[in-house]
Design an enzyme around this catalytic site. Structure first.
Site, PDB file in Angstrom:
ATOM      1  CG  ASP A 183      -1.664 -48.209 -81.465  1.00  0.00           C
ATOM      2  OD1 ASP A 183      -1.012 -47.914 -80.436  1.00  0.00           O
ATOM      3  OD2 ASP A 183      -2.218 -49.323 -81.610  1.00  0.00           O
ATOM      4  CE  LYS A 187      -2.601 -51.681 -84.393  1.00  0.00           C
ATOM      5  NZ  LYS A 187      -3.345 -50.611 -83.690  1.00  0.00           N
ATOM      6  CE  LYS A 192      -2.701 -53.293 -81.116  1.00  0.00           C
ATOM      7  NZ  LYS A 192      -3.162 -51.969 -80.679  1.00  0.00           N
TER       8      LYS A 192
END
Lengths: 302, 493
Positions: free
Chosen positions: A139, A202, A238
């Site tokens: 991430d 995300k 996400k």
């Protein structure tokens, strides 16, 4: 890194905030009952990136979280395990050890999380180290400062370089939408990240308020849809931070279902970044089974 | 650099599989419907002198909901006489007192909102999501709004002495039964008129429930009278010599007949008639939100909306994208049980209307248009039409020119703003329109030149009691709502 084809950075996709909010409000009127509710709760559980990203994280804490990820309620093998455990880079090795053979992935927040303020080579080193230690998913955060001052090529190059460094690991790109402020910039950051190779986009680090919101998520889902139609490539989504209860999680699933359809209703393509959400989902599942709410003291707080 | 429209060859999203919603029906237990309703005349329900009753049905199941009196000429006579008798006292009542009654009606409606919403959906077929979130709240808002005007009429028209007209004869349609009753009743009462209202024959129940509520609110007898029946009853009311003002909402064909019959009489009138509104999408619009707006414009209330955006003009450069997005969105529209909270498109109001819509679908295909309907399972009983769009249509196509009054959209493309305007205005109607662009100056340029009474920019089908509503050309005469709506119920001296 030399011959990259940049997308058209001058292109602005107009987004009407009022319209987005109205669409979200309408989606929120969907009433999820009975078996469709149970199914959605279990789906949401299986999409969780169970997360601990605190300065006070320790091996003990990470170990506990890994146990929870594999068996959310002690003694119940019928519930799905979560999708991944998300930790800071120093804990990747340990998490990998704990989760080996369970089917739960290890995700790590590399690239000078959460600010992203570090030279690119350091970020890339960090990413490679995480992957070497066994991270299945990275991430990353984009450099919002560069993005906001219009250095779109910088953002593109940064994402592309991290993607390259990821090797076999999946790349989730955190836009930190709470610092982008307008939906048009959210859309632009989404488009650039996807063009540069993001496997997932995300919303947030969870360290900035607001973190994930429904309007922001809807705009990103629409960007994913347009990207799919333009390239044939599916990109995952996400939302992270701020999703604390099962009811809200189900509203996100409704958004996914009615924007991208069935193919994205899978942990491979949709994740929740959350920590306290897990217990509320578990409590709702037990409530559906027994008809009564069980005290939160019956669910492990890790 | 022009961004090419994405190719969609072979790519498809699946909106059906994996996870579907279980039925989520609204409870209908608290909606009380009598087996039989009389006429509301002089403050109470009375048997019709005609001796006749007709059935009203649930269009989603075709089952009978209640029997309703059919008012004959004598009954209309009695209702108008009751309104005449009530007029002197009501019109002399101080405005603030009239306002009190209206506020009371508004509050009672809010208290019983759920019951009215359920009955509106049962009798008319519209989804509970709409009757609950749109119709009933707007009804209450309308009464609240005009309640506020009742004691301020002098300030609305400085230098004039506003006086009520007398007895209003009001005929309303079946698409928004309760809302149209509110649009008619609230300003009439605020201005000191008394009235006789005739709801449509397929949807009389919420007007009759409103009669009960008005009785409970203690409104003086005869101020509001509600007579049920079909075209003959409406005609008897409109042509009654004791009526001073006629207000009609319905089809342009009937509106023309009313205009003919009123020509040469002293009666004043307002007419809200049909429409064939155009939505215009420019390439610089926020396309996802525009698509959502188009969906709300044409599929709201099964397209049974006089101001529905039934024509869509898309700039050629984005036509493919917009049509793809529309088709995707249409696949997520749920057609079925109006009482299910997840239903987006309910039942077509009547067999007659379904036949009319089906006839137009056939005409469209015969004219060579391409029809798209998402796959959806329709219930076995009741009247249903899936959301439908037509592409490859011409300005001369009947499905482009005529009002279908169903969930049917005709899509055309344009190249320049002038072309869009010319085609959008090229219709005998002129009720509403919509413009979609991110550019403010373009909004002003386009909306100033659209010949329609209501024009929305980057939204559609937004209603507010403070905003006047009405048509150009064959879409009607006069305005309802807002300050303008008062004028229709006042003599200004």
């Amino acid at each position: 890194m030399a011959d990259r084809t940049y997308p058209d950075f001058s292109r602005i996709v107009p987004i009407d905030t009022v319209g987005v909010e109205e669409r979200v409000a309408r989606l929120n009127t969907r009433s999820i009952k009975k078996s469709s509710k149970v199914q959605a709760l279990k789906l949401a559980l299986s999409m969780l990136d169970l997360t601990t990203l605190e300065g006070m994280d320790s091996p003990g804490k990470v170990r506990q979280l890994c146990r929870k990820a594999v068996q959310p309620i002690a003694g119940r093998d019928d519930l799905p395990r979560v999708a991944a455990v998300c930790v800071y880079p120093p804990f990747v090795k340990l998490a990998k050890q704990e989760l080996r053979g369970t089917g739960v992935n290890v995700a790590s927040v590399a690239t000078a999380f959460p600010s992203g303020h570090a030279p690119l080579p350091e970020k890339l080193d960090e990413v490679r180290r995480c992957v070497d230690d066994g991270a299945d998913e990275i991430d990353m955060v984009i450099s919002r400062g560069e993005f906001l001052r219009g250095e779109y090529a910088f953002t593109f190059d940064e994402v592309a370089a991290v993607k390259e460094a990821c090797g076999p690991a999946h790349l989730k790109v955190i836009l930190e939408t709470g610092e982008l402020h307008t939906l048009e910039l959210v859309r632009k950051a989404s488009d650039i990240s996807m063009a540069a190779g993001a496997d997932f986009i995300k919303t947030s680090t969870g360290k900035v308020t607001p973190s994930a919101t429904q309007p922001v998520t809807l705009v990103m889902l629409e960007a994913i849809r347009d990207h799919y139609y333009a390239t044939g490539r599916m990109v995952g989504m996400k939302p992270a931070g701020g999703i604390r209860d099962a009811k809200t999680a189900l509203r996100y699933l409704v958004m996914v279902k009615e924007t991208l359809g069935a193919a994205w209703l899978h942990p491979d393509w949709f994740r929740f970044g959350a920590s306290v959400l897990a217990n509320d989902i578990l409590m709702q599942i037990v409530k559906q089974e027994t008809g009564v709410y069980t005290s939160l003291d019956y669910f492990s707080k890790d | 650099m022009r961004t090419p429209e994405p190719t969609t060859d072979g790519l498809k999203l699946d909106f059906s599989g994996i996870w579907s919603y279980d039925p989520a029906p609204e409870d209908r237990g608290h909606a009380k419907i009598d087996a039989r309703y009389g006429l509301f005349i002089g403050g109470r329900f009375v048997e019709p002198k005609s001796g006749r009753y007709f059935d009203t049905h649930n269009p989603a199941t075709e089952s009978k909901l209640a029997e309703v009196a059919e008012a004959g000429a004598e009954d209309v006579d009695a209702a108008v006489a009751a309104a005449r008798k009530a007029f002197p006292a009501w019109s002399k009542l101080p405005g603030a007192e009239r306002g009190k009654y209206l506020f009371r009606i508004a509050r009672l409606l809010q208290e019983r909102a759920r019951e009215f919403a359920v009955i509106e959906s049962l009798d008319g077929g519209k989804p509970i999501r709409e009757s609950r979130d749109v119709d009933v709240p707007l009804v209450a808002a309308h009464f609240f709004y005009y309640a506020g005007w009742a004691d301020k009429l002098q300030y609305a028209f400085p230098g004039k002495t506003p006086k009520p007209i007398g007895v209003a004869g009001q005929v309303i349609p079946w698409n928004f039964p309760l809302l149209m009753a509110a649009w008619k009743i609230a300003p009439a009462l605020a201005c000191g008129n008394t009235l006789v209202l005739k709801p449509a024959e397929t949807t009389p129940l919420t007007a009759l429930k409103l009669a009960e509520l008005i009785r409970d609110a203690g409104l003086p007898d005869g101020v509001v009278n509600i007579v049920t029946g079909a075209g003959a009853t409406g005609s008897a009311l409109v042509n009654h010599p004791g009526v001073d003002k006629v207000a009609f909402t319905g089809s342009t064909a009937v509106g023309k007949k009313i205009m003919e019959s009123l020509a040469g009489t002293r009666k004043s009138y307002t007419l809200e008639l049909g429409g064939k509104a155009a939505n215009i999408i420019f390439e610089d619009a926020s396309l996802d939100q525009a698509v959502e707006g188009v969906v709300n414009a044409i599929f709201f209330n099964q397209g049974h909306v006089c101001c529905a955006g039934s024509r869509l003009f898309v700039q050629e450069s984005v036509a493919g994208t917009v049509i793809r997005k529309l088709k995707d969105r249409m696949q997520t529209l749920r057609v079925g049980d109006p009482l299910d909270k997840n239903t987006d498109i309910g039942a077509i109001n009547s067999r007659m209307q379904l036949d009319k819509i089906s006839g137009y679908l056939k005409i469209g295909l015969e004219e060579g248009a391409e029809m798209y309907q998402p796959a959806c399972e329709l219930p076995g009983k009741g009247y249903w039409c899936p959301p439908t769009l037509f592409t490859n249509v011409a300005q001369s196509s009947r499905i482009v020119q005529e009002e279908i009054f169903g969930p049917v959209l005709a899509i055309q493309t344009f190249r320049t703003p002038e072309e869009a305007l010319e085609k959008a205005n090229n219709t005998p109607y002129g009720l509403s329109g919509g413009v979609w662009t991110d550019k403010g100056s373009k909004i002003f340029k386009m909306t100033g030149k659209l010949r329609a009474g209501v024009v929305w920019a980057n939204t559609f089908n937004k209603f507010d009691p403070a905003s006047p509503f009405g048509g150009y050309k064959e879409s009607g005469v006069g305005r309802e709502g807002g300050l303008h709506g008062l004028m229709a119920y006042l003599n200004l001296e």
